[in-house]
Design a protein around this motif. Sequence first.
Motif, short mmCIF file in Angstrom:
data_model
loop_
_atom_site.label_atom_id
_atom_site.label_comp_id
_atom_site.label_asym_id
_atom_site.label_seq_id
_atom_site.Cartn_x
_atom_site.Cartn_y
_atom_site.Cartn_z
N LYS A 32 9.50 -12.63 -0.96
CA LYS A 32 9.66 -12.96 -2.37
C LYS A 32 8.44 -14.09 -2.56
N LYS A 33 8.45 -15.41 -2.13
CA LYS A 33 7.60 -16.21 -2.53
C LYS A 33 6.25 -15.62 -2.57
N ILE A 34 5.70 -14.34 -1.67
CA ILE A 34 4.88 -14.06 -2.10
C ILE A 34 4.46 -13.42 -2.90
N ASN A 35 5.02 -12.42 -3.25
CA ASN A 35 5.60 -11.83 -4.82
C ASN A 35 5.03 -13.22 -6.01
N SER A 36 5.39 -13.70 -5.67
CA SER A 36 5.87 -15.64 -6.73
C SER A 36 4.31 -15.34 -6.78
N SER A 37 3.48 -15.94 -5.49
CA SER A 37 1.74 -16.89 -5.62
C SER A 37 1.55 -15.71 -6.32
N MET A 38 1.47 -14.47 -6.35
CA MET A 38 0.93 -12.75 -6.43
C MET A 38 0.71 -13.15 -7.98
#
Length: 334
Positions: A32-38
């Motif tokens: 989920k954090k990676i999605n936000s970063s993407m």
Amino acid sequence: QDMCNVLLRNKKSFLIVAGHLSESDLMERMVKKINSSMIYSSLVIANVGSLGGPFYGMGDFFITEDKLINDLGIKTIESSFIDVANMMPDKNSKLLKDEIKSDFSYFDINNLDSDIHLNSIRIGLAIRSWVEKNNLDAFTINFANLSLESGFPTVPFLEASKSMARGIGYAGEGDVLTAGIVGALMKVYPETSFTEMFCPDWNENLILLSHMGELNISLTSGKPKLICKSLPFINIGDPAVAIGQFREGEAVLVNFSPSIDGYTLILSRVDLIDLKHDLKDSITGWIKPKVAIDDFLEEYSKSGGSHHCSIVYGNVYNELLDFGRILGCKVIEI
């Protein structure tokens, strides 16, 4: 811990998760954090095409090209209507015939004039070529500056709707900023669409979402229709327009707008409601916020929300909060 301390002291945003690899939900939270970063990384390298320049009088989302690239990294690629019109395929091209065939498979089409359909597809394919040629992540068109002298046979509403279904961001009225944010959201959450709030239903605590002729056609309840839409206020041929109702489901209404001291991200959990109605030949969708709509509308305006929004389907609220944290802007929750 020492790295986080240094990042904070240097005013660098970051996200972090902690937990046992096999005995916690660490990886789920990490994704989920990676999605936000993407979303963030897609926004700050976005190429957004613009046709027709900014819309005069639309001050709520207006921002100069220099400020967009300096503040956010969004690059505006200006093109002329004539240059894009010159990309239209020949009326007898195989590409055109294949697109017509595809439309009859995808849409519910009844009594649509063949010339109107043809003109919409020709200019739509020109828009598609322009997007591909310039490696655009999103685009916007100011239809107020469109006329027959531009070389466009009609308004490319249909291609705007098709583009969103293919993951290309879009916003109307020369709004580069919203087009960029829609495109960035789509990189991670394809079930996203550009939209506007049109009017309230005070009795049912609902707000109508609509727009003149653009929506992500992959998000309609049932098969979208293809109709002719009369545009008496634009000196151009009538277009073929895709219409439908946004399907029901949980979603987040997203607005990203300039503010006096930077930018504001407004987020609101909403439910899209399946509603029977008599608004024929229109794009429709009804959202029910988690608060009374009078409170919602008051807070939205007090927070400086612009009239262009995105609707993002799914339970993605926390990921969008984290996106705002990485961006370092003011985040308003309604």
